[in-house]
Write an enzyme that holds these catalytic residues in place. Sequence first.
Site, PDB file in Angstrom:
ATOM      1  N   GLU A  66     -11.322   3.434  19.350  1.00 48.30           N
ATOM      2  CA  GLU A  66     -12.334   2.538  18.800  1.00 48.30           C
ATOM      3  C   GLU A  66     -13.733   2.948  19.221  1.00 48.30           C
ATOM      4  O   GLU A  66     -13.914   3.801  20.099  1.00 48.30           O
ATOM      5  CB  GLU A  66     -12.066   1.098  19.271  1.00 48.30           C
ATOM      6  CG  GLU A  66     -12.152   0.964  20.793  1.00 48.30           C
ATOM      7  CD  GLU A  66     -11.888  -0.447  21.300  1.00 48.30           C
ATOM      8  OE1 GLU A  66     -11.063  -1.162  20.712  1.00 48.30           O
ATOM      9  OE2 GLU A  66     -12.542  -0.832  22.295  1.00 48.30           O
ATOM     10  N   HIS A  68     -17.871   0.863  19.378  1.00 48.79           N
ATOM     11  CA  HIS A  68     -18.633  -0.375  19.214  1.00 48.79           C
ATOM     12  C   HIS A  68     -19.986  -0.198  19.896  1.00 48.79           C
ATOM     13  O   HIS A  68     -20.163   0.735  20.686  1.00 48.79           O
ATOM     14  CB  HIS A  68     -17.885  -1.581  19.793  1.00 48.79           C
ATOM     15  CG  HIS A  68     -17.104  -1.265  21.042  1.00 48.79           C
ATOM     16  ND1 HIS A  68     -17.708  -0.969  22.228  1.00 48.79           N
ATOM     17  CD2 HIS A  68     -15.773  -1.144  21.284  1.00 48.79           C
ATOM     18  CE1 HIS A  68     -16.789  -0.714  23.136  1.00 48.79           C
ATOM     19  NE2 HIS A  68     -15.600  -0.804  22.594  1.00 48.79           N
ATOM     20  N   HIS A  72     -19.040  -0.119  27.992  1.00 57.67           N
ATOM     21  CA  HIS A  72     -18.006  -0.529  28.936  1.00 57.67           C
ATOM     22  C   HIS A  72     -18.310   0.049  30.308  1.00 57.67           C
ATOM     23  O   HIS A  72     -18.742   1.203  30.419  1.00 57.67           O
ATOM     24  CB  HIS A  72     -16.633   0.052  28.577  1.00 57.67           C
ATOM     25  CG  HIS A  72     -15.938  -0.551  27.417  1.00 57.67           C
ATOM     26  ND1 HIS A  72     -15.815  -1.898  27.219  1.00 57.67           N
ATOM     27  CD2 HIS A  72     -15.254   0.023  26.402  1.00 57.67           C
ATOM     28  CE1 HIS A  72     -15.107  -2.105  26.108  1.00 57.67           C
ATOM     29  NE2 HIS A  72     -14.764  -0.960  25.599  1.00 57.67           N
ATOM     30  N   HIS A 106     -13.577   6.026  22.042  1.00 56.18           N
ATOM     31  CA  HIS A 106     -12.796   6.076  23.285  1.00 56.18           C
ATOM     32  C   HIS A 106     -11.377   5.573  23.073  1.00 56.18           C
ATOM     33  O   HIS A 106     -11.129   4.738  22.197  1.00 56.18           O
ATOM     34  CB  HIS A 106     -13.492   5.288  24.409  1.00 56.18           C
ATOM     35  CG  HIS A 106     -13.794   3.862  24.071  1.00 56.18           C
ATOM     36  ND1 HIS A 106     -14.825   3.494  23.237  1.00 56.18           N
ATOM     37  CD2 HIS A 106     -13.188   2.702  24.437  1.00 56.18           C
ATOM     38  CE1 HIS A 106     -14.850   2.181  23.119  1.00 56.18           C
ATOM     39  NE2 HIS A 106     -13.857   1.670  23.826  1.00 56.18           N
ATOM     40  N   CYS A 120     -12.244  -3.678  33.301  1.00 56.78           N
ATOM     41  CA  CYS A 120     -13.202  -3.346  32.249  1.00 56.78           C
ATOM     42  C   CYS A 120     -14.194  -4.497  32.131  1.00 56.78           C
ATOM     43  O   CYS A 120     -13.800  -5.643  31.909  1.00 56.78           O
ATOM     44  CB  CYS A 120     -12.477  -3.122  30.924  1.00 56.78           C
ATOM     45  SG  CYS A 120     -13.586  -2.736  29.559  1.00 56.78           S
TER      46      CYS A 120
HETATM   47 MN    MN Z   1     -13.706  -0.508  23.778  1.00 58.96          MN
END
Ligand code: MN
Length: 153
Positions: A66, A68, A72, A106, A120
């Site tokens: 994914e 975004h 993170h 990632h 995370c």
């Molecule tokens: Mn992610």
Amino acid sequence: MKNPSKIIRSDNLTWPDLERKEYKTAGAGFRDISRYVLLGEREDETGLNMQTRYFEIGEGGYSSLERHRHPHTVVIVKGRGSMILGERVEQIELMDAVYVAPGTVHQFHADRGEPMGFLCVVDRYRDRPEIPKDAEELLEWIPDPEVRKKARI
Ligand code: MN
């Protein structure tokens, strides 16, 4: 008003007072992964503008491929594995800290003979992850065939 500060007790990387959730309720592209939201989701935690989650991937499992806009922070706290991080594949070891920058493709893999668990941290309010809709789009996301071989969608 009561001070909402608290300690959420752990028992060997489980949190008995919290719900252990499935990674996602719908969709494919991941295998054998569970999560806890440790902090930042509940009503008495509105002082936090981030969420801290714990994910565990069983041996041979992987997270969604994914990307975004939100970044993170990831810290490996159990086992080891590997990951796709943008245009490369990286081995990740116990207590390694990973920065996944905004927009970076990632995917985490527990592919080294043991489960892998990681903390995370994300923004509490964030954009939804985007996943490649097919093999053709994957080709655009990951042009390098060696890196693309690692991807599971
Ligand atoms: Mn992610």
